[in-house]
Scaffold this motif. Structure first.
Motif, PDB file in Angstrom:
ATOM      1  N   THR A 151      23.758 -27.186 -56.420  1.00  0.00           N
ATOM      2  CA  THR A 151      23.737 -27.676 -57.794  1.00  0.00           C
ATOM      3  C   THR A 151      22.791 -28.866 -57.908  1.00  0.00           C
ATOM      4  O   THR A 151      21.989 -28.954 -58.840  1.00  0.00           O
ATOM      5  CB  THR A 151      25.155 -28.087 -58.229  1.00  0.00           C
ATOM      6  N   ASN A 152      22.913 -29.785 -56.928  1.00  0.00           N
ATOM      7  CA  ASN A 152      21.999 -30.938 -56.920  1.00  0.00           C
ATOM      8  C   ASN A 152      20.553 -30.467 -56.926  1.00  0.00           C
ATOM      9  O   ASN A 152      19.705 -31.016 -57.628  1.00  0.00           O
ATOM     10  CB  ASN A 152      22.195 -31.793 -55.666  1.00  0.00           C
ATOM     11  N   ILE A 179      19.437 -29.233 -60.391  1.00  0.00           N
ATOM     12  CA  ILE A 179      19.242 -30.339 -61.329  1.00  0.00           C
ATOM     13  C   ILE A 179      17.975 -31.112 -60.976  1.00  0.00           C
ATOM     14  O   ILE A 179      17.134 -31.391 -61.836  1.00  0.00           O
ATOM     15  CB  ILE A 179      20.465 -31.267 -61.323  1.00  0.00           C
ATOM     16  N   THR A 180      17.841 -31.441 -59.682  1.00  0.00           N
ATOM     17  CA  THR A 180      16.680 -32.227 -59.266  1.00  0.00           C
ATOM     18  C   THR A 180      15.382 -31.498 -59.606  1.00  0.00           C
ATOM     19  O   THR A 180      14.431 -32.106 -60.091  1.00  0.00           O
ATOM     20  CB  THR A 180      16.741 -32.494 -57.744  1.00  0.00           C
ATOM     21  N   VAL A 217      14.762 -31.672 -63.455  1.00  0.00           N
ATOM     22  CA  VAL A 217      14.471 -33.030 -63.914  1.00  0.00           C
ATOM     23  C   VAL A 217      13.103 -33.481 -63.395  1.00  0.00           C
ATOM     24  O   VAL A 217      12.329 -34.098 -64.114  1.00  0.00           O
ATOM     25  CB  VAL A 217      15.591 -33.998 -63.458  1.00  0.00           C
ATOM     26  N   VAL A 252      20.973 -36.919 -49.418  1.00  0.00           N
ATOM     27  CA  VAL A 252      21.626 -37.003 -50.720  1.00  0.00           C
ATOM     28  C   VAL A 252      21.304 -38.338 -51.389  1.00  0.00           C
ATOM     29  O   VAL A 252      21.043 -38.398 -52.591  1.00  0.00           O
ATOM     30  CB  VAL A 252      23.151 -36.828 -50.575  1.00  0.00           C
ATOM     31  N   LEU A 253      21.287 -39.405 -50.580  1.00  0.00           N
ATOM     32  CA  LEU A 253      20.989 -40.725 -51.138  1.00  0.00           C
ATOM     33  C   LEU A 253      19.578 -40.747 -51.717  1.00  0.00           C
ATOM     34  O   LEU A 253      19.355 -41.208 -52.844  1.00  0.00           O
ATOM     35  CB  LEU A 253      21.129 -41.792 -50.049  1.00  0.00           C
ATOM     36  N   PHE A 278      17.700 -38.190 -52.704  1.00  0.00           N
ATOM     37  CA  PHE A 278      17.594 -37.347 -53.899  1.00  0.00           C
ATOM     38  C   PHE A 278      18.314 -37.989 -55.084  1.00  0.00           C
ATOM     39  O   PHE A 278      17.845 -37.910 -56.220  1.00  0.00           O
ATOM     40  CB  PHE A 278      18.148 -35.950 -53.625  1.00  0.00           C
ATOM     41  N   GLY A 279      19.437 -38.637 -54.812  1.00  0.00           N
ATOM     42  CA  GLY A 279      20.164 -39.305 -55.890  1.00  0.00           C
ATOM     43  C   GLY A 279      19.330 -40.404 -56.519  1.00  0.00           C
ATOM     44  O   GLY A 279      19.203 -40.494 -57.744  1.00  0.00           O
ATOM     45  N   PHE A 280      18.720 -41.239 -55.668  1.00  0.00           N
ATOM     46  CA  PHE A 280      17.881 -42.317 -56.194  1.00  0.00           C
ATOM     47  C   PHE A 280      16.656 -41.760 -56.909  1.00  0.00           C
ATOM     48  O   PHE A 280      16.225 -42.273 -57.941  1.00  0.00           O
ATOM     49  CB  PHE A 280      17.455 -43.270 -55.066  1.00  0.00           C
ATOM     50  N   LEU A 335      16.460 -38.936 -58.479  1.00  0.00           N
ATOM     51  CA  LEU A 335      16.929 -38.437 -59.773  1.00  0.00           C
ATOM     52  C   LEU A 335      17.074 -39.587 -60.766  1.00  0.00           C
ATOM     53  O   LEU A 335      16.597 -39.516 -61.905  1.00  0.00           O
ATOM     54  CB  LEU A 335      18.269 -37.737 -59.555  1.00  0.00           C
ATOM     55  N   LEU A 336      17.705 -40.669 -60.311  1.00  0.00           N
ATOM     56  CA  LEU A 336      17.900 -41.824 -61.193  1.00  0.00           C
ATOM     57  C   LEU A 336      16.559 -42.394 -61.623  1.00  0.00           C
ATOM     58  O   LEU A 336      16.349 -42.726 -62.794  1.00  0.00           O
ATOM     59  CB  LEU A 336      18.698 -42.914 -60.477  1.00  0.00           C
ATOM     60  N   ILE A 351      14.925 -40.137 -64.205  1.00  0.00           N
ATOM     61  CA  ILE A 351      15.612 -40.189 -65.498  1.00  0.00           C
ATOM     62  C   ILE A 351      15.304 -41.498 -66.218  1.00  0.00           C
ATOM     63  O   ILE A 351      15.112 -41.540 -67.424  1.00  0.00           O
ATOM     64  CB  ILE A 351      17.129 -40.031 -65.301  1.00  0.00           C
ATOM     65  N   LEU A 352      15.254 -42.582 -65.457  1.00  0.00           N
ATOM     66  CA  LEU A 352      15.073 -43.885 -66.094  1.00  0.00           C
ATOM     67  C   LEU A 352      13.626 -44.160 -66.473  1.00  0.00           C
ATOM     68  O   LEU A 352      13.353 -44.726 -67.523  1.00  0.00           O
ATOM     69  CB  LEU A 352      15.568 -44.990 -65.162  1.00  0.00           C
ATOM     70  N   ARG A 356      10.990 -39.899 -67.964  1.00  0.00           N
ATOM     71  CA  ARG A 356      11.999 -38.953 -68.410  1.00  0.00           C
ATOM     72  C   ARG A 356      11.442 -37.540 -68.573  1.00  0.00           C
ATOM     73  O   ARG A 356      12.181 -36.579 -68.630  1.00  0.00           O
ATOM     74  CB  ARG A 356      12.648 -39.433 -69.712  1.00  0.00           C
TER      75      ARG A 356
END
Lengths: 297, 361
Positions: B257-258, B261-262, B265, B311-312, B314-316, B318-319, B322-323, B326
């Motif tokens: 799922t990640n 989304i990644t 985005v 994961v860390l 990819f999470g960062f 993604l953030l 998005i920020l 966009r």
């Protein structure tokens, strides 16, 4: 099933429900105010419990201090996340929503990296293990302890929301944010407070959870967060009393399922999920039949 | 706008597809390390995951966290339907295979279609209750679905062989087949997105009440886009099962799922070109970041791996996207031959990427 074991299951169900309810409240508060489902809520639950546990185990901090440390650290994190991520994205619904998911990824991964990926035993005071005997019923002290603490916290929350200035402001913001802004209320402060409150209650839930079920791992937030959400849906999202009742109902029904049909223990998560689907189909407003407002477009 | 160069563009597209497939065919039959072929194949599959997720996320404007669950449905369908009955008899150790599936074996392609259909069916089951209250609950309901589907696999050993998973799945999907299907999915989805249907989805995304007022049945469109997205996720899942040869419930953790989304985005909300590029980036990144997670030995120094680092990162990432960017890499811009030729034309005209129809971000 005898009467005494039935009673035992009732108490167990209420204590599990109390913890679910503490999580459900957070979803409801945030959704009620800014129409955002915080997908990282379960991970804030995990973070509070995990930091408290980590402080106590790895650094030998006294338990009471560790619990306070865990809670305040998590509240600080949510305030930072709200200020620098959720707030700038508030105007962009999808982006905000996705960012809560990204925050969830980052929290989980950070806990794994900086603490540990393995489940650890949660430290708890010894008096919670003493069994209480009432007739034939034997329950560990921790079960009624959880129920009492949770009820106390719910009483505080009810008072806070109904009788204080910030609580009134919260209710007002959930009614009509633009109007409240015009009335000179600092909406951002109210939202920050709501986030702190939601995480504080989830954190309290995590600490109680750790004392009841000592294995605590970094992924615990996924399923418990989901349960909290299901509780909020059952009660009716947006209603704080609804979240409390919904959490209790869910925990109670789960334990009753296990009590009456022990062979279904493995599928209790499926049971809860199906329960949520049924509520969404048949009574979308939940037990309290919350009027689901059309989202503003 | 009538495009004068339509015939030329179609011709060029067909030629390009033939060249790509030919190159992949040569690549597959060369003596190159299998590892690189596997990476390319993952890329193709991630293109399908990303493209199917994009329909929902970029067009209808819904966030689903259940892609891993839908992919799992597709994977298990293909695995169970293509496994030989004799293999099933040996590998179902926990319980003998249920008579429903014990003697079933069908060829790969019908199985793949069925994988899509089953996923679409589950998509319908999930989306109907979740979307009754707008789109807000969808994320949590689908997240629950992904968890529940894994529990079902574990707790129904006669059908899914529990946590042991399934082994020796016939590996029918090679590199060329994977990419042919990926390209087909991309064309079908892009066609859908630029049709009336896709514009209605965009209308819903931009202004739900307005769309409803124009006579668009918001609920039906939301549900049907979820079902279509599920169908393609199932196809991708089927290809994945056939590529891996071994699946178990843990194959379908939230990582997939990640990934979806990644990819969307990063690539751009409504750009298929972006999805293709970003799936490549994602595949390569997640492959090479594996190094960070495993221990490294340099001479006499041993650095322990950092599990969770991927994961860390990819999470960062993604953030950050998005920020600060966009629109991702391409936003809603799309590669087109006209744009490519305009690069070679007179220099005084500013070259611009031809935009597809679509609303503002």
């Amino acid at each position: 099933m005898t009467i005494s074991s039935f009673f035992q299951f009732v108490v167990l169900g209420l204590s599990l429900g109390a913890m679910y309810a503490l999580i459900s409240i957070g979803y409801t508060i945030i959704y009620g105010i800014i129409k955002l489902i915080n997908l990282a809520h379960g991970d804030f639950f995990m973070l509070a419990g995990f930091t408290a546990m980590w402080a106590a185990i790895a650094y030998g901090v006294p338990l009471a201090l560790a619990l306070i440390l865990g809670l305040s650290f998590t509240i600080a994190v949510v305030l930072i996340v709200n200020r620098f991520i959720y707030r700038p994205l508030r105007a962009y619904k999808m982006a905000a929503f996705t960012s809560t998911f990204a925050v969830s990824m980052v929290i989980q991964a950070s806990v794994i990296i900086f603490m540990t990926a393995r489940a650890k035993g949660f430290p708890h005071p010894a008096f919670l293990d003493t069994p209480i005997k009432i007739g034939n019923i034997v329950i560990p002290m921790v079960t009624p302890f959880i129920i009492v603490i949770a009820l106390l916290l719910f009483a505080i929350l009810t008072f806070l929301v109904n009788n204080t200035k910030i609580g009134t402001a919260m209710r007002a913001v959930s009614q009509d944010m633009e109007m409240v802004t015009l009335m000179g209320v600092d909406v951002e402060r109210v939202i920050a407070f709501a986030f702190a409150l939601s995480v504080a209650y989830a954190g309290a839930g995590a600490i109680l959870w750790g004392m009841r079920y000592p294995a605590f791992d970094p992924f615990i937030g996924v399923v418990t967060g989901l349960k909290g959400f299901i509780g909020a849906v059952i009660g009716g999202i947006g209603s704080i009393p609804g979240a409390m009742v919904g959490g209790f109902v869910l925990g109670f029904l789960e334990i009753m399922l296990i009590g009456f049909f022990p062979e279904y223990t493995n599928i209790r998560d499926i049971f809860s999920y199906v329960l949520m689907i049924l509520f969404l189909l048949l009574r979308p407003g939940g037990i309290f039949n919350v009027k689901v407002r059309e989202e503003k477009v | 706008m009538e495009n004068k160069n339509k015939a030329r563009n179609n011709f060029l597209t067909i030629v390009a597809v033939i060249i790509v497939i030919g190159a992949l065919y040569l690549f597959q039959n060369s003596s190159i390390d299998r590892y690189y072929i596997r990476i390319l194949q993952y890329w193709g599959i991630y293109v399908i995951f990303g493209a199917s997720f994009q329909l929902l996320y970029g067009y209808t404007g819904l966030l689903s966290l259940g892609h891993a669950g839908l992919i799992a449905v597709g994977s298990y369908t293909v695995a169970i339907l293509t496994l030989e009955p004799s293999v099933k008899a040996i590998s179902y150790l926990l319980r003998p295979p249920s008579p429903l599936i014990a003697n079933v074996q069908i060829p790969f392609f019908p199985a793949l279609i069925l994988a899509g259909i089953f996923s679409a069916f589950f998509g319908l089951l999930v989306a109907t209750p979740a979307l009754r209250l707008g789109g807000d609950y969808l994320a949590m309901v689908t997240l629950g679905f992904a968890e529940v589907i894994r529990l079902l696999f574990v707790n129904l050993p006669a059908l899914f062989n529990g946590s042991m998973g399934l082994r020796s799945i016939p590996q029918s999907a090679n590199l060329v087949i994977t990419w042919l299907i990926a390209i087909l999915c991309v064309f079908v989805l892009k066609r859908l997105e630029t049709s009336n249907y896709g514009r209605n989805l965009l209308a819903i995304n931009e202004d739900e009440i307005g769309a409803e007022a124009l006579g668009i049945s918001v609920f039906k469109y939301k549900v049907s886009s979820f079902v279509i997205s599920s169908f393609f996720a199932g196809i991708g899942g089927g290809l994945m099962a056939s590529m891996l040869g071994t699946i178990d419930p843990n194959t379908f953790k939230s990582t997939l799922t990640n990934a979806a989304i990644t990819i969307v985005v990063l690539g751009g909300m409504r750009s298929m070109t972006g999805v293709i590029i970003s799936s490549g980036i994602y595949t390569i990144m997640s492959e090479y970041l594996r190094v960070v997670e495993s221990p490294i030995v340099l001479g006499s120094f041993k650095f322990p791996g950092i599990p969770g680092a991927r994961v860390l990162i990819f999470g960062f990432m993604l953030l950050f996207i998005i920020l600060f960017m966009r629109n991702g890499i391409l936003g809603d811009k799309e590669f087109s031959w006209d744009w490519l030729f305009s690069l070679f034309k007179r220099r005084d005209r500013k070259p611009s990427i031809v935009e597809t129809k679509g609303g503002e971000q």
